[in-house]
Design a protein around this motif. Structure first.
Motif, PDB file in Angstrom:
ATOM      1  N   UNK A 181     -10.329 -11.544 -10.888  1.00 36.08           N
ATOM      2  CA  UNK A 181     -10.678 -10.469  -9.951  1.00 36.08           C
ATOM      3  C   UNK A 181     -11.572  -9.436 -10.615  1.00 36.08           C
ATOM      4  N   UNK A 182     -11.233  -9.028 -11.825  1.00 33.17           N
ATOM      5  CA  UNK A 182     -12.009  -8.008 -12.526  1.00 33.17           C
ATOM      6  C   UNK A 182     -13.431  -8.486 -12.821  1.00 33.17           C
ATOM      7  N   UNK A 183     -13.577  -9.722 -13.229  1.00 34.64           N
ATOM      8  CA  UNK A 183     -14.916 -10.246 -13.502  1.00 34.64           C
ATOM      9  C   UNK A 183     -15.697 -10.427 -12.202  1.00 34.64           C
ATOM     10  N   UNK A 184     -14.985 -10.727 -11.125  1.00 31.23           N
ATOM     11  CA  UNK A 184     -15.640 -10.825  -9.819  1.00 31.23           C
ATOM     12  C   UNK A 184     -16.162  -9.489  -9.318  1.00 31.23           C
ATOM     13  N   UNK A 185     -15.548  -8.384  -9.768  1.00 33.14           N
ATOM     14  CA  UNK A 185     -16.051  -7.057  -9.409  1.00 33.14           C
ATOM     15  C   UNK A 185     -17.451  -6.830  -9.973  1.00 33.14           C
ATOM     16  N   UNK A 186     -17.721  -7.419 -11.122  1.00 31.39           N
ATOM     17  CA  UNK A 186     -19.031  -7.249 -11.758  1.00 31.39           C
ATOM     18  C   UNK A 186     -20.108  -7.951 -10.949  1.00 31.39           C
TER      19      UNK A 186
END
Length: 463
Positions: free
Chosen positions: A437-442
């Motif tokens: 999820x966090x990497x998808x925010x980028x």
């Protein structure tokens, strides 16, 4: 007014100043019919070949000739937004540009929101969110290195590195989910070892990306440098020397500078936000006191403080108070006015300053220019942000990306620890989902509409 992503939008994409040419961009399903209403040439806009430039007259909705223009027709999806696009090149006068733009709006286009063209490029899948952010980084870049980093991001160098790690984490998570679904037994040792090795590689890659942040931030945002010291030590003269212009007023009257004076400079390829501050001293002047308070506030936010001293004077209580207050800051003490004292006196003062402050000062004369090169050499040493190689490494440049990479890194390490401590694998997948999820925010794959809107609201209109 209701705003839809399906509206045909228009904006002036160049600065609205008197210039040779202005460019007005139209994008959307009705871009060609709208342009056809205001363009008169050898053929209609509807009949033009895509990706061709056509000369003609720009006609108001009332039939009046407003300008002679060049019109570029671009059929989607081979455009910036992947929509039908028209770019009008008109004469660059403020009045004529505004008149042309207003007629386009009258013809049916909606005025674009800030960053809406790039937002459509993102929503239509041409670029991801980090590439979209790189557009503004490139526009705002103040140095060659900053431009190169932004170009690398725009071409997907950073996104690719993030997606590679994401895919590996997803593969591990998928294998765990498969095991949970189809196996009643505990995961065997070799399988766990292989998954831990894969996650360890992900952790190492994320750490490598995370370690670039300090360098990337400096190149993107620059370094905040504050010139401080007592009155008449040469602060304003140093400001003017660094900028190469008479930006600050220089007099022999103590307290001439009463407010923060800010400007920008490129020093050895590093973008520097430099500030001249009010002289630090005890004073009964209310306005000067406010200025001195601002000096302390500016020093708190500085990455580097240039503290000016007069070689003819000893350290006093104000100097000692300031240096003690900011002892944890990066400080360069500058001893000015070598032209007014002997070399022996200069050596003695340098020795005394080293002993009293534990700082290694530089000496110079801003009046004669002696020692200026030495100052810039120390600048280079103290400001050097580290080697940036945007062609061969993924560089984090903004705090949003840094926070996401850091959280993903921590989550992956928690998953590794879970395997080693024999935590139930269904709980390990929670950490892996956090990382994904966090990497998808980028890249924007998991970013909410609020995050997306906030990012594009900082863009300029017309981009």
């Amino acid at each position: 007014m209701f705003i839809s992503d399906r509206d045909t939008i228009a904006a002036i994409s160049t600065a609205v100043v008197n210039s040779g040419i202005s460019i007005i961009r139209i994008s959307g399903e009705d871009a060609f019919p709208i342009a056809d209403k205001v363009f008169k040439g050898k053929q209609s806009v509807m009949d033009m070949t895509s990706h061709t430039v056509n000369y003609g007259k720009f006609i108001s909705m009332d039939g009046e000739v407003i300008d002679e223009i060049l019109l570029l027709k671009l059929d989607g999806p081979k455009t910036y937004t992947r929509e039908n696009t028209v770019e009008i090149n008109c004469h660059g006068g403020v009045n004529v540009t505004n008149n042309v733009f207003h007629e386009i709006v009258k013809a049916g286009a909606r005025i674009a929101e800030p960053g809406e063209f790039t937002k459509r490029a993102f929503l239509n899948g041409r670029i991801d969110l980090s590439q979209a952010e790189a557009v503004m980084d490139l526009i705002n870049a103040q140095t060659d290195t900053a431009s190169k980093i932004a170009i690398a991001h725009l071409q997907g160098k950073f996104s690719s590195a993030v997606k590679e790690v994401t895919n590996r984490i997803v593969d591990v998570s998928a294998e765990i989910e498969y095991h949970i679904e189809f196996n009643d037994d505990d995961m065997d040792g070799p399988t766990m070892g292989r998954l831990v090795a894969s996650l360890t590689e992900c952790s190492n890659r994320l750490k490598k990306i995370l370690d670039t942040y300090d360098t990337g931030k400096i190149h993107r945002e620059g370094i905040n440098v504050v010139i401080a010291g007592r009155p008449n030590t040469g602060k304003s003269s140093l400001m003017n020397e660094v900028l190469g212009s008479d930006r600050a007023i220089v007099t022999d009257i103590p307290g001439t500078t009463r407010d923060i004076i800010q400007d920008y400079a490129n020093i050895n390829g590093i973008f520097v936000n430099i500030s001249d501050s009010a002289g630090i001293r005890e004073t009964g002047d209310v306005i000067e006191k406010i200025g001195i308070g601002k000096s302390y506030e500016a020093a708190k936010n500085a990455d580097l403080i240039l503290y000016m001293l007069d070689l003819q004077s000893d350290l006093n209580s104000e100097d000692i108070k300031f240096l003690e207050m900011f002892k944890d800051k990066n400080i360069l003490i500058i001893l000015n006015k070598t032209d007014l004292v002997s070399q022996e006196q200069t050596k003695q003062k340098v020795s005394a300053i080293r002993c009293e402050t534990r700082h290694d000062p530089v000496t110079l004369s801003l009046k004669s220019g002696q020692g200026i090169e030495g100052l810039y050499e120390r600048f280079k040493q103290m400001l050097h942000p580290g080697q940036a190689d945007p062609k061969n490494q993924a560089i984090v440049t903004n705090v949003r990306h840094k926070n996401s990479v850091q959280t993903a890194y921590q989550a992956v390490n928690e998953a590794i620890r879970g395997f080693k401590e024999e935590t139930p694998v269904d709980l390990i997948t929670i950490d892996l989902n956090i990382a994904v999820h966090q990497l998808g925010l980028i890249t924007g794959e998991t970013a909410s509409d609020d995050i997306i809107d906030r990012i594009f609201s900082s863009f300029c209109v017309g981009k």
